[in-house]
Scaffold this active site. Structure first.
Site, PDB file in Angstrom:
ATOM      1  N   LYS A 204       0.807  -1.219   0.000  1.00 10.92           N
ATOM      2  CA  LYS A 204       0.000   0.000   0.000  1.00 10.92           C
ATOM      3  C   LYS A 204       0.841   1.270   0.000  1.00 10.92           C
ATOM      4  O   LYS A 204       2.026   1.267   0.358  1.00 10.92           O
ATOM      5  CB  LYS A 204      -0.993  -0.037   1.164  1.00 10.92           C
ATOM      6  CG  LYS A 204      -2.128  -1.036   0.850  1.00 10.92           C
ATOM      7  CD  LYS A 204      -3.257  -1.021   1.835  1.00 10.92           C
ATOM      8  CE  LYS A 204      -4.374  -1.938   1.320  1.00 10.92           C
ATOM      9  NZ  LYS A 204      -5.480  -2.079   2.314  1.00 10.92           N
ATOM     10  N   ARG A 244      -3.600 -10.259   4.397  1.00 10.93           N
ATOM     11  CA  ARG A 244      -4.040 -10.260   2.996  1.00 10.93           C
ATOM     12  C   ARG A 244      -2.884  -9.702   2.169  1.00 10.93           C
ATOM     13  O   ARG A 244      -2.548  -8.530   2.275  1.00 10.93           O
ATOM     14  CB  ARG A 244      -5.272  -9.387   2.857  1.00 10.93           C
ATOM     15  CG  ARG A 244      -5.810  -9.300   1.433  1.00 10.93           C
ATOM     16  CD  ARG A 244      -7.045  -8.411   1.375  1.00 10.93           C
ATOM     17  NE  ARG A 244      -7.555  -8.303   0.022  1.00 10.93           N
ATOM     18  CZ  ARG A 244      -7.063  -7.448  -0.894  1.00 10.93           C
ATOM     19  NH1 ARG A 244      -6.037  -6.661  -0.576  1.00 10.93           N
ATOM     20  NH2 ARG A 244      -7.574  -7.411  -2.109  1.00 10.93           N
TER      21      ARG A 244
HETATM   22  N1  LIG Z   1     -10.377  -7.107   3.872  1.00  7.03           N
HETATM   23  C1  LIG Z   1      -9.661  -6.295   3.063  1.00  7.03           C
HETATM   24  N2  LIG Z   1      -9.941  -6.225   1.739  1.00  7.03           N
HETATM   25  C2  LIG Z   1      -9.229  -5.384   0.932  1.00  7.03           C
HETATM   26  N3  LIG Z   1      -9.537  -5.299  -0.377  1.00  7.03           N
HETATM   27  C3  LIG Z   1      -8.852  -4.447  -1.182  1.00  7.03           C
HETATM   28  C4  LIG Z   1      -7.810  -3.672  -0.660  1.00  7.03           C
HETATM   29  C5  LIG Z   1      -7.084  -2.740  -1.555  1.00  7.03           C
HETATM   30  O1  LIG Z   1      -5.864  -3.270  -1.871  1.00  7.03           O
HETATM   31  P1  LIG Z   1      -5.622  -4.086  -3.243  1.00  7.03           P
HETATM   32  O2  LIG Z   1      -5.843  -3.083  -4.328  1.00  7.03           O
HETATM   33  O3  LIG Z   1      -4.235  -4.555  -3.105  1.00  7.03           O
HETATM   34  O4  LIG Z   1      -6.596  -5.184  -3.323  1.00  7.03           O
HETATM   35  N4  LIG Z   1      -7.462  -3.746   0.649  1.00  7.03           N
HETATM   36  C6  LIG Z   1      -8.180  -4.591   1.466  1.00  7.03           C
HETATM   37  C7  LIG Z   1      -7.893  -4.706   2.880  1.00  7.03           C
HETATM   38  O5  LIG Z   1      -6.988  -4.041   3.431  1.00  7.03           O
HETATM   39  N5  LIG Z   1      -8.655  -5.558   3.624  1.00  7.03           N
END
Ligand SMILES: Nc1nc2ncc(COP(=O)(O)O)nc2c(=O)[nH]1
Length: 268
Positions: A204, A244
């Site tokens: 991020k 994640r």
């Molecule tokens: N539960 C959860 N879901 C998520 N989905 C998308 C993203 C955005 O990041 P990405 O673009 O790498 O998916 N971050 C989260 C998160 O921090 N927690």
């Protein structure tokens, strides 16, 4: 949790897996590297992203989920829409990962309750287009804790089994870097709510800024893996139930080291 964004515009891997075969192949490889679940997302949630309609989201995720399910790969659906969650569950998804914590679609709670599946409630204050304006806190840890508790209470009131609830601080969602760091430093406050906590810092922007070059240029996305590993290890050390991440293999190795220490926190 391995990240599989089947979108053209997600912030760190947008466009790489819009082809179903490529997406399925990547999901299987993440599973083989040690991911317990593959998080399939069909709508970018990066700040400022334009929304897509439910039909587009469903068309992106269902073919991938069906193929992953057929190969025995556990899948979570990353969506804020009840209709998309329903279609994904029908295609074989086993977990709802709702970045809005149930706020974006009132129908999501009944879908989760009826399915009896785990429902990840992430802390959120609005859609990508305007969420950074909502990053105003007196005490971010206390406010995120209270707002997540309210989301869990609402889910339980809607018939969701408490044992199916997972909470997530929502790093980068209506949060500035200092908010992300405070939540990381005090993750135990959220763990103390008594629900499993999922932690998602992978690649991020706040990590990019931390690692910025002498001219202030943020570290590029593909240079943030070591920092991501560090955040994952620290989160698990604070009691996180899961992380994640995009880079599963290295994360699994790092958490194997943590497990080898015999720590009581790690839940496998
Ligand atoms: N539960 C959860 N879901 C998520 N989905 C998308 C993203 C955005 O990041 P990405 O673009 O790498 O998916 N971050 C989260 C998160 O921090 N927690």
């Amino acid at each position: 949790m391995g990240v599989l964004n089947v979108t053209p515009d997600s912030f760190s891997d947008g466009g790489r897996y819009t082809d179903v075969d490529a997406a399925v192949q990547h999901g299987v490889s993440l599973f083989r590297e040690g991911a317990h679940v593959i998080d399939v997302g069909g709508e970018s949630t990066r700040p400022g992203a334009d929304r897509v309609d439910a039909e587009t989201e469903i068309a992106r995720v269902v073919p991938v989920i069906e193929r992953l399910f057929a190969q025995g790969v556990p899948v979570s659906i990353d969506t804020t829409r009840a209709a998309v969650a329903e279609a994904a569950l029908a295609a074989g998804a086993a977990v709802i990962n709702d970045v809005s914590g149930g706020l974006a679609d009132p129908a999501m709670a009944s879908v989760a309750a009826a399915a009896g599946c785990p429902w990840i409630l992430m802390h959120w204050r609005g859609h990508s287009r305007d969420m950074q304006k909502l990053a105003a806190y007196q005490d971010v840890v206390a406010e995120v804790r209270d707002e997540l508790r309210a989301r869990a209470d609402a889910a339980i009131a809607a018939g969701v089994d408490p044992s199916m609830i997972v909470l997530d601080p929502g790093l980068g969602f209506a949060k500035q870097a200092e908010h992300n760091w405070a939540l990381s430093a005090h993750l135990g406050v959220l763990v103390a709510l008594g629900f499993p906590v999922l932690f998602g810092a992978s690649r991020k922007t706040y990590l990019g800024r931390l690692l910025a070059g002498p001219d202030g240029t943020p570290r590029p996305v593909d240079g943030r893996e070591a920092a991501t590993l560090a955040t994952s290890l620290l989160a698990v050390a604070s009691g996180a139930w899961g992380v994640r991440v995009h880079e599963v293999g290295a994360t699994a190795d790092a958490l194997a080291v943590w497990r080898a220490t015999g720590s009581p926190h790690f839940r496998g």
